[in-house]
Design a protein around this motif. Structure first.
Motif, mmCIF file in Angstrom:
data_model
loop_
_atom_site.group_PDB
_atom_site.id
_atom_site.type_symbol
_atom_site.label_atom_id
_atom_site.label_comp_id
_atom_site.label_asym_id
_atom_site.label_seq_id
_atom_site.Cartn_x
_atom_site.Cartn_y
_atom_site.Cartn_z
ATOM 1 N N PRO A 27 0.835 -1.205 0.000
ATOM 2 C CA PRO A 27 0.000 0.000 0.000
ATOM 3 C C PRO A 27 0.875 1.262 0.000
ATOM 4 O O PRO A 27 1.962 1.279 0.577
ATOM 5 C CB PRO A 27 -0.797 -0.114 1.299
ATOM 6 C CG PRO A 27 -0.715 -1.553 1.684
ATOM 7 C CD PRO A 27 0.601 -2.039 1.185
ATOM 8 N N CYS A 36 -6.762 -3.871 1.033
ATOM 9 C CA CYS A 36 -5.363 -3.944 0.604
ATOM 10 C C CYS A 36 -5.279 -4.384 -0.858
ATOM 11 O O CYS A 36 -6.179 -5.066 -1.362
ATOM 12 C CB CYS A 36 -4.600 -4.939 1.474
ATOM 13 S SG CYS A 36 -4.350 -4.417 3.180
ATOM 14 N N ALA A 42 -3.509 -7.249 6.063
ATOM 15 C CA ALA A 42 -2.406 -6.525 6.689
ATOM 16 C C ALA A 42 -2.229 -7.010 8.125
ATOM 17 O O ALA A 42 -3.194 -7.107 8.885
ATOM 18 C CB ALA A 42 -2.670 -5.024 6.669
ATOM 19 N N TYR A 63 1.777 -8.212 4.291
ATOM 20 C CA TYR A 63 0.570 -8.226 3.455
ATOM 21 C C TYR A 63 0.480 -9.632 2.880
ATOM 22 O O TYR A 63 1.219 -10.004 1.971
ATOM 23 C CB TYR A 63 0.655 -7.132 2.385
ATOM 24 C CG TYR A 63 0.826 -5.780 3.039
ATOM 25 C CD1 TYR A 63 -0.273 -5.088 3.544
ATOM 26 C CD2 TYR A 63 2.093 -5.243 3.243
ATOM 27 C CE1 TYR A 63 -0.112 -3.876 4.209
ATOM 28 C CE2 TYR A 63 2.258 -4.031 3.905
ATOM 29 C CZ TYR A 63 1.152 -3.362 4.386
ATOM 30 O OH TYR A 63 1.315 -2.172 5.057
#
Length: 288
Positions: A27, A36, A42, A63
């Protein structure tokens, strides 16, 4: 034994790194957007309390494809464990005798992996109190198969003595050969493969704080272990739905939990809390 290393690394010690296996997976301008990229989840892995000073704060944002909490409850590890977390007269035999030893025997069975080949040979303090350290050896004949290991007690400093270790982490893979060291910090999951067959080495576990580079003092601005010679892995992920077992070391004891996906599904990450390796041949005794 081969010394080749096919993996790509980032250079530096204590840096804030960023890595992504798919373009745009990180991001931009925020850590936890409502959605995301690629529909990833996340997660933050903290290496220090989140209220410590900025100069001491260590954390990384993952992530990943699935949350790491998607596993069944942890249960005591059934295999015999030779690890110790509390060092007192109940768990150890103190002696004032000077002790040294020859290289430890490689197991004479074909199915001893890194976890089952761990033995504690000394230490001080108590893992539950986050005080002290432990010294372990590993002697393994097989690669870890659908198993991952992590410690909630401390940071591992791994020193191979025979055979390279091909270590898969949530941050990416790294090869560690004899004359190199690797640090896998508290809470990081990893698996060890043995590309050269039966392997043996040492492992230091520190229960408090993290490893740091010493000040140079009168040596000057350069010398000893230079930060740019430390290597941190780059993101690499796998998306599978097969059965995995996560073995966790907690207060000196081993526990295991099953899950139906690979723990190495981190597509991108950024932060300053990450594993690394170092080639001891780069150590400069005085200056360079």
């Amino acid at each position: 034994m081969s010394t080749s290393d096919q993996y790509i690394y980032q250079s530096g010690f204590g840096n804030h790194f960023s890595s992504e296996a798919l373009p745009g997976a990180l991001p931009v301008g925020q850590n936890t957007p409502q959605v995301c990229p690629y529909g990833l989840y996340a997660e933050q892995l903290s290496g220090t309390a989140f209220t410590v000073a900025r100069s001491s704060n260590q954390r990384t944002w993952f992530y990943r494809i699935r949350p790491s909490v998607m596993h069944r409850p942890f249960e005591p590890y059934n295999n015999e464990s030779h690890m110790v977390g509390t060092f007192d007269t109940r768990t150890t035999e103190p002696t004032p005798t000077q002790i040294r030893w020859l290289p430890f025997d490689i197991p004479n069975t074909e199915h001893v992996d890194f976890i089952d080949g761990l033995h504690t040979i000394g230490g001080a303090g108590d893992a539950a109190l986050k005080s002290g350290l432990a010294v372990h050896i590993y002697a393994a004949t097989a690669s870890m198969n659908k198993r991952a290991f992590s410690s909630s007690d401390g940071d591992f400093l791994i020193v191979p003595q025979q055979g390279r270790l091909d270590i898969t982490t949530e941050f990416g893979p790294l090869i560690v050969a004899p004359n190199e060291i690797a640090v896998i910090q508290r809470g990081m999951r990893f698996s060890v493969a043995l590309p050269d067959g039966p392997s043996r080495g040492y492992m230091l576990e520190v229960f408090e704080s993290h490893f740091e580079l010493p000040d140079l003092g009168p040596i000057g601005a350069n010398g000893l272990a230079n930060p740019r010679d430390f290597k941190t892995p780059t993101a690499k992920y796998e998306h599978t739905n097969d059965e995995w077992h996560i073995v966790n070391k907690y207060q000196g004891e081993l526990f295991v939990a099953a899950q139906d996906h690979s723990p190495y599904d981190v597509v991108a990450w950024h932060g300053n809390y990450a594993p690394y390796k170092y080639d001891l041949a780069n150590f400069a005794v005085i200056n360079s």
